[in-house]
Design a protein around this motif. Structure first.
Motif, mmCIF file in Angstrom:
data_model
loop_
_atom_site.group_PDB
_atom_site.id
_atom_site.type_symbol
_atom_site.label_atom_id
_atom_site.label_comp_id
_atom_site.label_asym_id
_atom_site.label_seq_id
_atom_site.Cartn_x
_atom_site.Cartn_y
_atom_site.Cartn_z
ATOM 1 N N UNK A 70 58.482 83.161 41.226
ATOM 2 C CA UNK A 70 57.121 83.278 41.735
ATOM 3 C C UNK A 70 57.020 83.484 43.241
ATOM 4 N N UNK A 71 58.043 83.127 43.992
ATOM 5 C CA UNK A 71 57.958 83.229 45.450
ATOM 6 C C UNK A 71 58.938 84.258 46.001
ATOM 7 N N UNK A 72 60.189 84.120 45.695
ATOM 8 C CA UNK A 72 61.210 84.957 46.322
ATOM 9 C C UNK A 72 61.127 86.405 45.839
ATOM 10 N N UNK A 75 58.161 88.381 47.382
ATOM 11 C CA UNK A 75 58.314 88.555 48.833
ATOM 12 C C UNK A 75 59.340 89.644 49.137
ATOM 13 N N UNK A 76 60.413 89.694 48.363
ATOM 14 C CA UNK A 76 61.478 90.647 48.650
ATOM 15 C C UNK A 76 61.309 91.978 47.932
ATOM 16 N N UNK A 77 60.362 92.086 47.029
ATOM 17 C CA UNK A 77 60.174 93.321 46.272
ATOM 18 C C UNK A 77 59.518 94.379 47.151
ATOM 19 N N UNK A 78 60.015 95.595 47.068
ATOM 20 C CA UNK A 78 59.422 96.691 47.827
ATOM 21 C C UNK A 78 58.126 97.128 47.161
ATOM 22 N N UNK A 79 57.129 97.462 47.950
ATOM 23 C CA UNK A 79 55.898 97.964 47.335
ATOM 24 C C UNK A 79 56.141 99.344 46.715
ATOM 25 N N UNK A 80 55.501 99.576 45.605
ATOM 26 C CA UNK A 80 55.639 100.854 44.927
ATOM 27 C C UNK A 80 54.561 101.786 45.467
#
Length: 113
Positions: A70-72, A75-80
């Motif tokens: 739910x947090x990490x 935060x680390x995912x690139x926006x599509x």
């Protein structure tokens, strides 16, 4: 057979007695070393430590993985990013696209008349 009694065998998943364990590290303490053997030993013992801790405290791992998901991850995912400019597909460099542009240009000039 000798008259001495043999010590009882530990249970299959029981850890050996801490006093009988061989001391490792830089001094008489059991701090880990940074040698290659120490790193290999740490990597070999990690799955056993993980499973033993998971068996003792499953709620701790549940909380840990919920935090990770739910947090990490967000935060680390690139926006599509999706290119929604449809005109860019029409402006492609091809003979058909150029003919279409010429046609639209001629329609615009005819409307001006």
């Amino acid at each position: 057979r000798s008259s001495e009694e043999e010590p009882p065998l530990p249970a299959p998943l029981q850890r050996p007695d801490q006093a009988k364990r061989k001391k490792k590290g830089c001094c008489s303490c059991t701090c880990p070393t940074l040698s290659t053997q120490g790193v290999i030993r740490l990597l070999q013992d990690a799955p056993q430590f993980y499973c033993e801790t998971l068996a003792k405290r499953p709620w701790l791992y549940l909380i840990f993985w919920v935090i990770v998901v739910l947090v990490v991850l967000p935060v680390t995912w690139r926006p599509i990013s999706v290119d929604t400019d449809v005109d860019a597909y029409r402006r492609a460099d091809s003979a058909t696209a150029r003919n279409h542009l010429v046609y639209l240009d001629s329609l615009n000039s005819m409307q001006e008349w």
